[in-house]
Design an enzyme around this catalytic site. Sequence first.
Site, PDB file in Angstrom:
ATOM      1  N   ASP A  69     -45.309 -36.564  21.499  1.00  0.00           N
ATOM      2  CA  ASP A  69     -44.165 -37.481  21.667  1.00  0.00           C
ATOM      3  C   ASP A  69     -44.430 -38.692  22.554  1.00  0.00           C
ATOM      4  O   ASP A  69     -43.531 -39.138  23.280  1.00  0.00           O
ATOM      5  CB  ASP A  69     -42.957 -36.711  22.206  1.00  0.00           C
ATOM      6  CG  ASP A  69     -42.581 -35.503  21.356  1.00  0.00           C
ATOM      7  OD1 ASP A  69     -43.138 -35.354  20.257  1.00  0.00           O
ATOM      8  OD2 ASP A  69     -41.746 -34.707  21.811  1.00  0.00           O
ATOM      9  N   LYS A 114     -40.048 -34.423  14.566  1.00  0.00           N
ATOM     10  CA  LYS A 114     -39.377 -33.180  14.944  1.00  0.00           C
ATOM     11  C   LYS A 114     -38.087 -33.489  15.687  1.00  0.00           C
ATOM     12  O   LYS A 114     -37.913 -34.578  16.237  1.00  0.00           O
ATOM     13  CB  LYS A 114     -40.289 -32.295  15.801  1.00  0.00           C
ATOM     14  CG  LYS A 114     -40.654 -32.861  17.173  1.00  0.00           C
ATOM     15  CD  LYS A 114     -41.606 -31.919  17.908  1.00  0.00           C
ATOM     16  CE  LYS A 114     -42.015 -32.446  19.269  1.00  0.00           C
ATOM     17  NZ  LYS A 114     -40.948 -32.484  20.270  1.00  0.00           N
ATOM     18  N   CYS A 127     -40.612 -30.864  26.338  1.00  0.00           N
ATOM     19  CA  CYS A 127     -41.421 -30.613  25.145  1.00  0.00           C
ATOM     20  C   CYS A 127     -42.783 -30.004  25.457  1.00  0.00           C
ATOM     21  O   CYS A 127     -43.242 -29.106  24.751  1.00  0.00           O
ATOM     22  CB  CYS A 127     -41.577 -31.907  24.350  1.00  0.00           C
ATOM     23  SG  CYS A 127     -40.000 -32.565  23.742  1.00  0.00           S
TER      24      CYS A 127
END
Length: 198
Positions: free
Chosen positions: A19, A80, A113
Amino acid sequence: LAMSIGRIIASRTAMFCCDLQDKFRPSIQHFPAILSNANRLLESAKILNVPLVVTEQYPKGLGSTCEELNINHCKINCPKTKFSMVIPEVQTFLQNNPSRQTVVLFGIEAHVCIQQTALDLLALGYKVHVVVDATSSRTDVDRFFAFQRMRQAGAHLTTSESKILGLAGASDHPNFRELQKIIKTEAADTNLLRFSCM
């Protein structure tokens, strides 16, 4: 035994980039330095033929991976909404590459995350190495305690240079000169030493 103490072998390793998207740029601590150190890892993965997995959190709203990161060699790049990278596409990749039992993990955010990915991978029996100078959060407090939590769970905390040289294994590696070019300049400072006494 070698694997349980944190040694890694390139042929048994995958690299996970989590990310690192442009919309996070203004809010993440030490973001330019994180990107710089992430690029060191990405370049080394390409040189050492370590497969790269990339995810992007809700790219429709948060944009794609930062353009200064070279992820052209990634095996998969998945959008996602789940915080963890362990989504069906990534699980399929892992199942199709059973020799890759070690994951080098970096990106953002450390306490969300990255932490959830590390815990999921550890629960599945993978060895996880979190690259602390290529991982950050919006606050250094969240970042630091995420590192503590992941270490308590069994993840290995490491740095970009340590991981690059660990994957090479020795100075007689056929690609060592290429790796030397990457580490010739010191890794960018991400303010980790302020936590060294805690």
